[in-house]
Design an enzyme around this catalytic site. Structure first.
Site, short mmCIF file in Angstrom:
data_model
loop_
_atom_site.label_atom_id
_atom_site.label_comp_id
_atom_site.label_asym_id
_atom_site.label_seq_id
_atom_site.Cartn_x
_atom_site.Cartn_y
_atom_site.Cartn_z
N ARG A 126 76.78 16.90 -7.41
CA ARG A 126 77.56 17.97 -8.06
C ARG A 126 79.04 17.56 -8.00
O ARG A 126 79.40 16.65 -7.24
CB ARG A 126 77.34 19.31 -7.36
CG ARG A 126 77.72 19.27 -5.92
CD ARG A 126 77.41 20.57 -5.24
NE ARG A 126 77.53 20.36 -3.81
CZ ARG A 126 76.99 21.13 -2.90
NH1 ARG A 126 76.26 22.16 -3.26
NH2 ARG A 126 77.16 20.90 -1.62
N GLY B 16 73.78 29.06 -1.21
CA GLY B 16 73.10 29.81 -0.15
C GLY B 16 72.64 31.19 -0.55
O GLY B 16 72.17 31.95 0.30
N SER C 238 113.05 40.17 -24.53
CA SER C 238 112.48 39.60 -23.31
C SER C 238 111.77 40.73 -22.56
O SER C 238 112.41 41.73 -22.21
CB SER C 238 113.58 38.99 -22.45
OG SER C 238 113.02 38.47 -21.27
N CYS D 13 110.26 37.93 -18.69
CA CYS D 13 111.02 37.50 -17.52
C CYS D 13 110.68 38.34 -16.29
O CYS D 13 111.32 38.20 -15.26
CB CYS D 13 112.51 37.53 -17.79
SG CYS D 13 113.12 39.19 -18.11
N TYR E 186 108.31 31.95 -24.85
CA TYR E 186 108.48 31.34 -23.53
C TYR E 186 108.16 32.32 -22.41
O TYR E 186 108.12 33.53 -22.64
CB TYR E 186 109.92 30.82 -23.34
CG TYR E 186 110.96 31.92 -23.31
CD1 TYR E 186 111.29 32.57 -22.12
CD2 TYR E 186 111.61 32.31 -24.48
CE1 TYR E 186 112.22 33.59 -22.10
CE2 TYR E 186 112.55 33.33 -24.47
CZ TYR E 186 112.84 33.97 -23.27
OH TYR E 186 113.76 34.98 -23.24
N MET F 268 70.31 32.01 -2.89
CA MET F 268 68.89 32.14 -3.27
C MET F 268 68.05 31.27 -2.33
O MET F 268 68.58 30.60 -1.46
CB MET F 268 68.72 31.73 -4.73
CG MET F 268 69.36 32.74 -5.66
SD MET F 268 69.08 32.36 -7.38
CE MET F 268 69.98 30.87 -7.63
N HIS G 94 112.96 44.91 -3.43
CA HIS G 94 114.13 44.03 -3.42
C HIS G 94 113.86 42.78 -2.59
O HIS G 94 114.09 41.65 -3.02
CB HIS G 94 115.33 44.81 -2.87
CG HIS G 94 116.56 43.98 -2.73
ND1 HIS G 94 116.89 43.36 -1.55
CD2 HIS G 94 117.52 43.63 -3.62
CE1 HIS G 94 118.02 42.69 -1.72
NE2 HIS G 94 118.41 42.84 -2.97
N ARG H 129 63.30 24.20 -4.69
CA ARG H 129 64.67 24.73 -4.57
C ARG H 129 65.05 25.58 -5.77
O ARG H 129 64.70 25.26 -6.89
CB ARG H 129 65.67 23.57 -4.48
CG ARG H 129 65.53 22.73 -3.25
CD ARG H 129 66.51 21.55 -3.34
NE ARG H 129 66.19 20.53 -2.36
CZ ARG H 129 66.73 20.46 -1.15
NH1 ARG H 129 67.58 21.37 -0.77
NH2 ARG H 129 66.37 19.50 -0.32
N LYS I 174 71.48 22.27 -10.58
CA LYS I 174 70.81 21.26 -9.74
C LYS I 174 69.79 20.47 -10.55
O LYS I 174 69.74 19.24 -10.51
CB LYS I 174 70.14 21.97 -8.56
CG LYS I 174 69.84 21.04 -7.42
CD LYS I 174 69.30 21.80 -6.23
CE LYS I 174 70.40 22.57 -5.51
NZ LYS I 174 69.92 23.67 -4.71
#
Ligand code: PEP
Ligand code: MG
Length: 942
Positions: A340, A103, A813, A881, A901, A105, A456, A94, A24
């Site tokens: 923000r 919210g 794989s 895979c 991959y 603190m 399955h 603040r 902030k």
């Protein structure tokens, strides 16, 4: 040693230093530098907060002098004086850490109010009620936060006063009532703290700064940091932002509001927000008045609207991001109080990313990074309408995302029948088996009462992109009477239900849903992701239709084609059963000969669809009994047949019995004889002795094949070696399909993959078989077949023997579904609905390892495998895979350990493409050792 500087004016602070100033504070400093109208103020740094704790909760020496000096400058800039009864300056105080902790603190408003400055506030606002109410709120907030008086005690005073004068709402209290309440509040504070309420503004400020520092270690804040893993490196201590109060309730030239620089719901490039004239921020929050859309300001406050438009542009040009900002107009003068990064839904992120690249506000890399892979998930599946307010009747595991409604149906055949008639159905089963596959095709979604996220039902549904809720253990299913019971609710066949596979929820009736949105903008964004990523992305696909979809969704090949799915097709299953049940070698060969052309055709179609791209075909993996009916089903069928047989026998005899009892009733006897003849005919046609014998044979075979642990038993390559005819046929089909397509001139890249390998000897055995068949096929077709040969890595021993396996394999794989099961010794079918939820809840395990790759255990095994595999063959291609191939964090890990991959189910392809691009972009920020150490870079498990 000179003590560090603890207090910075907004105009002198470095807005890039969020760590020191908090998010902030940095925003306020940055906006001040940009020349935006920020009310004057200063920031007490997070470093001061750390000193406060090091000094046993004492403010560091000299800090209040620093505050005093900066305060003077603020007074000059504001043209007001802190504590002045005539022209008072008030502050908002603040909290604000480097990471936003909404919210969590404390914040104190209207600081500086006391019995004297109250009069000043009345003069400025010309509103005695407002001023007294502000004082009342300030005393209460300050009393609670800075002085530790229980909030309830203030509430009791307020409620008693309201009751005495018959006020229902706070707004029914007038200035005099509020003055009286303020008096009582001050009395309460004196009683509880032993000293009067601090009237001196500088003391108020000191106590408020300390209170904000204390809130950093407050219960809420500590719990929040723990929950979201906010480490000290991310945020350490809170700053305190002391900012001049401005009032939006000073008449009709004053206002307050919140705005976004673009529409956060659609991404449209327009100023978006709400405001209230002559009001303070709290009025909006408390819902006392309904705010107006900001577009109305064009007419009502045109000058301010034009200014806001300029602010919007300035903010975006500076932050290169959509901003969410707060503003107040005090007597016609606009102030920006906070900014923000705006939180948007996925659709808006996609649109703004694309458009902001066009506007040169961000580059493609930033645009791709703005969309998080898990946010993309929102866009890819049907969802329950966010406006729907109903509650689910049961919750199971979110096994395959998306929402679907349909009639509950309890067996796959009925699902298929109704599906063909155009009905929407949800297949509801205790668990599903491969033979239910036709029911999957016909259903909108699947609901099971047993099984986890790699059961399955879950794996097949995910592969098809259909929603699935699995392991919904509250559900008691009775397939015989076609009914499911949840708590006291009975769901009968044909009753509408809705499932939400993204959350694991089950609803009664048809719940409204919203459609997925794969927009042109998203396709553009994904094409940018493809330009960035270096990790390949393939699909798990088992049919030509799925292969086609995979191509459309950007797959660069098929990483896993599970051949067992083909065996389950309606026209194949009886032949597969014939093959399994064959009593002799010849009979088995007959069945296999029927399967060969079918498999060849399957492979041809898939290779053709994927032309130019690799296709990894896995030889048969599951235990054979999965293709047979269960022993219980068979036994129950046999019982029925036998009962029927004895019923028929007694009915056939009924005329004999009648003749004995009443020989005179000739007419009825005749009738009964006819009935008996009919029954004999039906029996001969339908109740063949052979049928009973066949069922008995099947039952015997099924019992013979039964295993205690089928997932660790006779499956994968072990099956291939003990029943070589099956692998032989599959290899023949793959190579013949390849040869035929090569002759047609189609560019194909087949890869043969062996499942469940644990020793190089197994792989060598299959390799020799492949070589032998290759010779024959090449001779027959007169072509040289190009293909690759590789192994799945899903057994711990395979990881340990990777160096030897790589002597035979062209590629590895990782089957991380099985490898996870093997590493943890958790049965993947049972863990997810037995103990894993509790493990996750108690943080014994932070995630479900069947969903999020366990990088510290399974990941380490993968790293060992890669290392040894590539020592033998440096260009060894290695992929993954298992289900993890489509999970964002696991994709990131796959990239970091050097996989070639990932292969995932077709619907997850966009997520994998995006996650792979993120992995590449984030790589730049990582130090080299982090890249390879799962303990530091991926803290998934404790
Ligand atoms: C795996 O084990 O990760 C894998 C892909 O194989 P399956 O899920 O078919 O056993
Ligand atoms: Mg496996």
């Amino acid at each position: 040693m000179k003590s560090p500087k603890f207090v910075y004016l907004f105009e002198e602070a470095d807005g890039a230093n969020k760590k020191l100033l908090g998010g902030k504070g940095a925003g306020l400093a940055e906006m001040t530098h940009m020349g935006l109208p920020v009310p004057p103020g200063f920031i007490v740094t997070t470093e001061a907060c750390l000193h406060y704790y090091e000094g046993k909760k004492k403010l560091p020496k000299g800090i209040m002098e620093e505050v005093q000096t900066n305060l003077k400058t603020v007074e000059e800039k504001a043209g007001k004086k802190f504590g002045s009864p005539q022209n008072p300056l008030f502050f908002s105080v603040r909290s604000g850490a480097a990471i936003s902790m909404p919210g969590m603190m404390d914040t104190i408003l209207n600081l500086g109010l006391n019995d004297k400055t109250l009069e000043g506030l009345i003069q400025i606002t010309l509103d005695g009620r407002f001023a007294h109410d502000a004082y009342r709120r300030f005393i209460q907030l300050f009393g609670k936060i800075a002085l530790g008086v229980e909030e309830e005690e203030f509430d009791q005073i307020l409620n008693k006063s309201k009751a005495r004068i018959g006020a229902k709402e706070d707004t029914d209290l007038d200035a005099d009532h509020l003055r009286d309440i303020c008096g009582q509040y001050l009395g309460l504070i004196k009683k509880r703290t032993g000293t009067p309420f601090p009237q001196e503004p500088m003391i108020q400020l000191k106590l408020a700064i300390e209170a904000v520092f204390r809130s950093w270690m407050g219960k809420r804040a500590v719990a929040y940091r723990k929950e979201f893993n906010v480490t000290p490196e991310m945020a350490n201590g809170t700053a305190v932002n002391v900012c001049t109060m401005v009032f939006g309730n000073m008449g009709f030239d004053s206002a307050t509001g919140v705005a976004f620089t673009r529409d956060p719901g659609t991404g449209e490039n327009v100023l978006y927000g709400e405001y209230l004239v002559n009001a303070q921020g709290e009025d909006v929050v408390a819902g006392i008045r309904t705010p107006k859309p900001i577009q109305e300001m064009k007419k009502e406050m045109p000058k301010t609207y034009r200014e806001l438009e300029r602010v919007r542009k300035t903010l975006e040009e500076h932050f290169h991001e959509v901003q969410d900002f707060e503003f107040t107009v005090e007597k016609g003068i606009l102030y920006i109080l906070q900014t923000r990064n705006g939180k948007m839904n996925a659709q808006a992120i996609v649109r703004t990313s694309k458009e902001m690249v066009g506007e040169k506000l961000v580059d493609k890399e930033k645009a791709v990074l703005r969309l998080k892979p898990h946010e993309l998930e929102q866009l890819l599946h049907k969802r329950i309408d966010p406006n729907f307010k109903g509650r689910p009747i049961a919750v199971g595991l979110p096994a395959s995302p998306g929402a679907a409604s349909g009639k509950a149906v309890f067996d796959a055949d009925e699902a298929e029948r109704l599906g063909k008639l155009g009905h929407k159905v949800i297949l509801v089963r205790e668990e599903t088996k491969p033979e239910d596959i036709h029911g999957f095709f016909a259903s909108q979604g699947i609901l099971t009462s047993r099984g986890g996220k790699t059961s399955h039902a879950a794996v097949v549904a995910r592969g098809m992109g259909k929603p699935c809720v699995s392991g919904c253990e509250e559900l008691r299913i009775d397939p015989k009477v076609k009914e499911a019971i949840i708590k006291n609710v009975h769901i009968k066949e044909g009753d509408f239900i809705t499932i939400d596979g993204s959350r694991g929820e089950v609803y009664l009736g048809e719940v409204p849903t919203v459609d997925p949105e794969i927009s042109k903008d998203l396709l553009t964004l994904l094409s940018w992701a493809d330009e960035i990523r270096t990790l390949g992305v393939r699909a798990n696909a088992d049919t030509p239709e799925m292969a086609m979809k995979a191509r459309q969704m950007g797959a660069e090949g098929i990483g896993l084609c599970r051949t067992e799915r083909m065996f389950n097709a309606v026209d194949r299953l009886p032949i597969v059963r014939e093959m399994i049940l064959a009593g002799t070698k010849e009979k088995r060969a007959e069945a296999i000969a029927k399967l060969l052309p079918m498999q060849k055709n399957d492979f041809k179609e898939i290779f053709r669809t994927m032309k130019g791209l690799p296709v990894t075909v896995r030889l048969l993996d599951p235990p054979l009994h999965e293709f047979l009916p269960s022993a219980e089903e068979l036994a129950s069928e046999l019982r029925n047949l036998k009962e029927l047989e004895s019923a028929f026998a007694s009915m056939e005899n009924i005329s004999g019995a009648m003749r004995y009892l009443d020989p005179s009733s000739r007419d009825s006897l005749k009738l009964l004889e006819n009935v008996a003849a009919d029954i004999t005919e039906i029996k001969e046609k339908r109740l063949d002795k052979k049928l009973i014998r066949k069922e008995q044979d099947t039952l015997r075979k099924v019992k013979e094949m039964m295993e205690v642990n089928p997932m660790l038993g006779h499956r994968g390559v072990r099956l291939g070696i003990t029943y070589p005819e099956i692998y032989q046929m599959q290899i023949q089909a793959i190579l013949e399909a390849a040869a035929e397509l090569m002759k047609e001139g189609v560019d194909i890249q087949p890869e043969i993959m062996v499942p469940q390998v644990c020793t190089a000897q197994e792989l060598k055995w299959v390799y020799q078989l492949v070589k032998k068949i290759q010779k024959g096929v090449e001779k027959q077709y007169g072509v040289k077949i190009q293909f690759k040969f590789g192994t799945m890595i899903e057994v711990v021993r395979a990881c340990m023997r990777a160096g030897r396996l790589a002597e035979v394999a062209d590629f590895f794989s990782f089957g991380t579904n099985d490898l996870t099961q093997a590493t943890f010794s958790f049965s993947r079918e049972d863990a997810e609905n037995k103990f894993l939820p509790l493990y996750n809840q108690r943080k014994i395990l932070q995630d479900n390892p069947f969903e999020v790759l366990d990088v510290k255990g399974v990941g380490r095994l993968m790293m060992i495998t890669i290392e040894w595999g590539r020592r033998t063959k440096s260009d060894l291609k290695i992929g993954i895979c298992g289900e993890h191939g489509g999970h964002p964090e696991s994709v990131e890990f796959s990239h970091s350990i050097g996989l070639s991959y990932v292969s995932c189910s077709v619907p997850r392809l966009p997520i994998a493409r995006l996650a792979a691009a993120h992995a590449k972009l984030k790589e730049k920020d990582k130090k080299p050792p982090e890249k390879y150490d799962p303990d530091t870079s991926f803290s998934i498990f404790f």
